[in-house]
Design a protein around this motif. Structure first.
Motif, PDB file in Angstrom:
ATOM      1  N   LEU A 164     -18.646 -63.351  84.711  1.00 24.58           N
ATOM      2  CA  LEU A 164     -18.986 -64.781  84.798  1.00 24.58           C
ATOM      3  C   LEU A 164     -19.929 -65.189  83.666  1.00 24.58           C
ATOM      4  O   LEU A 164     -19.782 -66.266  83.075  1.00 24.58           O
ATOM      5  N   LEU A 165     -20.905 -64.328  83.363  1.00 22.64           N
ATOM      6  CA  LEU A 165     -21.825 -64.618  82.263  1.00 22.64           C
ATOM      7  C   LEU A 165     -21.103 -64.566  80.926  1.00 22.64           C
ATOM      8  O   LEU A 165     -21.271 -65.448  80.076  1.00 22.64           O
ATOM      9  N   PHE A 166     -20.293 -63.546  80.737  1.00 20.73           N
ATOM     10  CA  PHE A 166     -19.580 -63.397  79.458  1.00 20.73           C
ATOM     11  C   PHE A 166     -18.624 -64.564  79.213  1.00 20.73           C
ATOM     12  O   PHE A 166     -18.577 -65.125  78.110  1.00 20.73           O
ATOM     13  N   ASP A 167     -17.861 -64.914  80.249  1.00 15.11           N
ATOM     14  CA  ASP A 167     -16.864 -65.975  80.077  1.00 15.11           C
ATOM     15  C   ASP A 167     -17.509 -67.315  79.748  1.00 15.11           C
ATOM     16  O   ASP A 167     -16.931 -68.137  79.024  1.00 15.11           O
ATOM     17  N   ALA A 168     -18.702 -67.547  80.295  1.00 17.00           N
ATOM     18  CA  ALA A 168     -19.405 -68.805  80.042  1.00 17.00           C
ATOM     19  C   ALA A 168     -20.338 -68.723  78.838  1.00 17.00           C
ATOM     20  O   ALA A 168     -20.941 -69.729  78.451  1.00 17.00           O
ATOM     21  N   ASP A 169     -20.473 -67.526  78.267  1.00 18.16           N
ATOM     22  CA  ASP A 169     -21.403 -67.291  77.163  1.00 18.16           C
ATOM     23  C   ASP A 169     -22.820 -67.708  77.550  1.00 18.16           C
ATOM     24  O   ASP A 169     -23.563 -68.289  76.750  1.00 18.16           O
ATOM     25  N   MET A 170     -23.190 -67.426  78.810  1.00 21.06           N
ATOM     26  CA  MET A 170     -24.520 -67.743  79.311  1.00 21.06           C
ATOM     27  C   MET A 170     -25.424 -66.513  79.199  1.00 21.06           C
ATOM     28  O   MET A 170     -24.997 -65.387  79.445  1.00 21.06           O
ATOM     29  N   SER A 171     -26.665 -66.755  78.860  1.00 22.90           N
ATOM     30  CA  SER A 171     -27.667 -65.691  78.839  1.00 22.90           C
ATOM     31  C   SER A 171     -28.299 -65.558  80.222  1.00 22.90           C
ATOM     32  O   SER A 171     -28.388 -66.526  80.987  1.00 22.90           O
ATOM     33  N   LEU A 172     -28.766 -64.349  80.505  1.00 21.26           N
ATOM     34  CA  LEU A 172     -29.529 -64.095  81.730  1.00 21.26           C
ATOM     35  C   LEU A 172     -30.864 -63.477  81.367  1.00 21.26           C
ATOM     36  O   LEU A 172     -30.922 -62.481  80.632  1.00 21.26           O
ATOM     37  N   ALA A 173     -31.946 -64.072  81.877  1.00 27.70           N
ATOM     38  CA  ALA A 173     -33.281 -63.508  81.720  1.00 27.70           C
ATOM     39  C   ALA A 173     -33.937 -63.428  83.086  1.00 27.70           C
ATOM     40  O   ALA A 173     -33.714 -64.288  83.949  1.00 27.70           O
ATOM     41  N   ALA A 174     -34.730 -62.386  83.293  1.00 25.87           N
ATOM     42  CA  ALA A 174     -35.370 -62.166  84.587  1.00 25.87           C
ATOM     43  C   ALA A 174     -36.836 -61.799  84.387  1.00 25.87           C
ATOM     44  O   ALA A 174     -37.178 -61.051  83.466  1.00 25.87           O
ATOM     45  N   TYR A 175     -37.670 -62.322  85.269  1.00 31.56           N
ATOM     46  CA  TYR A 175     -39.096 -61.962  85.289  1.00 31.56           C
ATOM     47  C   TYR A 175     -39.472 -61.692  86.739  1.00 31.56           C
ATOM     48  O   TYR A 175     -39.445 -62.590  87.576  1.00 31.56           O
ATOM     49  N   HIS A 176     -39.811 -60.453  87.012  1.00 33.16           N
ATOM     50  CA  HIS A 176     -40.050 -60.022  88.386  1.00 33.16           C
ATOM     51  C   HIS A 176     -41.550 -60.026  88.702  1.00 33.16           C
ATOM     52  O   HIS A 176     -42.114 -61.073  89.012  1.00 33.16           O
ATOM     53  N   LEU A 177     -42.211 -58.888  88.620  1.00 31.94           N
ATOM     54  CA  LEU A 177     -43.641 -58.844  88.963  1.00 31.94           C
ATOM     55  C   LEU A 177     -44.500 -59.786  88.118  1.00 31.94           C
ATOM     56  O   LEU A 177     -45.474 -60.343  88.634  1.00 31.94           O
TER      57      LEU A 177
END
Length: 253
Positions: free
Chosen positions: A86-99
């Motif tokens: 889903l991310l690849f097909d939409a060329d969307m980036s994913l970033a995460a910040y946990h603690l």
């Protein structure tokens, strides 16, 4: 339109993820297009979030719980493949910040929840591998009644908290560690706080809190962790002039 790297550099500078010994990688997890017009925020990476982010025109998806966690590399199953596809097909980036998004003194989940229930001041709380991820808040004046604390947590999280109210009649101090923070009940007891608020409960919490004379509230892992990521989206939108859309994927846990 803003460069993805500029947004990520700003978030890294703000949240300082290197200060935390976390359970997975913080920052960029999946690269997409290099420019950003719309930032979509959500609590946890999922196929539903990514599908709705694409419909919203998202270029960057910013979450609290990402796709990758510590431990040995694991083979991808079909649900994991679908999320990435889903991310690849939409060329969307994913970033995460946990603690880092739990522990930030101004924009973190716990600081924002403390403000939402009316705490006048906060101190660092919830020691984790050389850093702190929660807050100990102080309510103004002579404090509030336990029922009022429950009502304020309910209003802030839009959830009915599981509440064991065997603590003092007046609540002046509250320890807060969102998400799966119930083990920090022991630190709250050691610091002689009047109440402790977290997301998920643990079985021993009822008896331990009652015998120690402290109020214990669990308002849901998801519900206590919507605050920080929404704030990040708003901050990015204000600083870079991009559009921000928060996607709510409710989770009763």
């Amino acid at each position: 339109m803003t460069l993805l790297c500029a947004i990520l550099d700003h978030l890294d500078s703000l949240l300082q993820p290197s200060r935390y010994d976390d359970y997975g990688p913080n920052g960029l997890q999946v690269p997409g297009r290099e420019t950003v017009e719309t930032v979509v925020t959500g609590v946890s990476a999922s196929a539903e979030l990514f599908t709705r982010a694409r419909k919203a025109g998202g270029d960057l998806v910013l979450v609290h719980h990402g796709l990758f966690w510590a431990g040995p590399p694991r083979a991808l199953d079909r649900p994991a493949k679908r999320r990435l596809q889903l991310l690849f097909d939409a060329d969307m980036s994913l970033a995460a910040y946990h603690l880092p998004l739990d522990g930030h003194a101004e924009h973190g989940n716990n600081a924002l929840l403390a403000a939402a229930i009316g705490c006048a001041s906060c101190e660092p709380f919830g020691a984790h591998r050389g850093a702190t991820i929660g807050v100990a808040g102080r309510l103004p004046g002579d404090g509030i009644a336990p029922d009022e604390l429950v009502a304020r947590v309910r209003s802030a999280t839009a959830r009915e908290p599981l509440a064991f109210t065997d603590g003092p009649r007046s609540v002046q101090t509250v320890g807060i560690v969102s998400g799966a923070g119930a083990d920090y009940l022991e630190e709250a007891i050691a610091e002689r706080l009047d109440a402790f608020v977290t997301g998920e409960p643990i079985e021993r919490a009822m008896t331990r809190a009652s015998e120690a004379g402290i109020h214990f509230l669990a308002a849901g892992h998801y519900a206590t962790e919507t605050f920080g990521v929404r704030r990040l989206g708003d901050l990015v939108a204000e600083r870079f002039g991009v559009r921000h859309v928060f996607v709510d994927v409710p989770n009763p846990i």
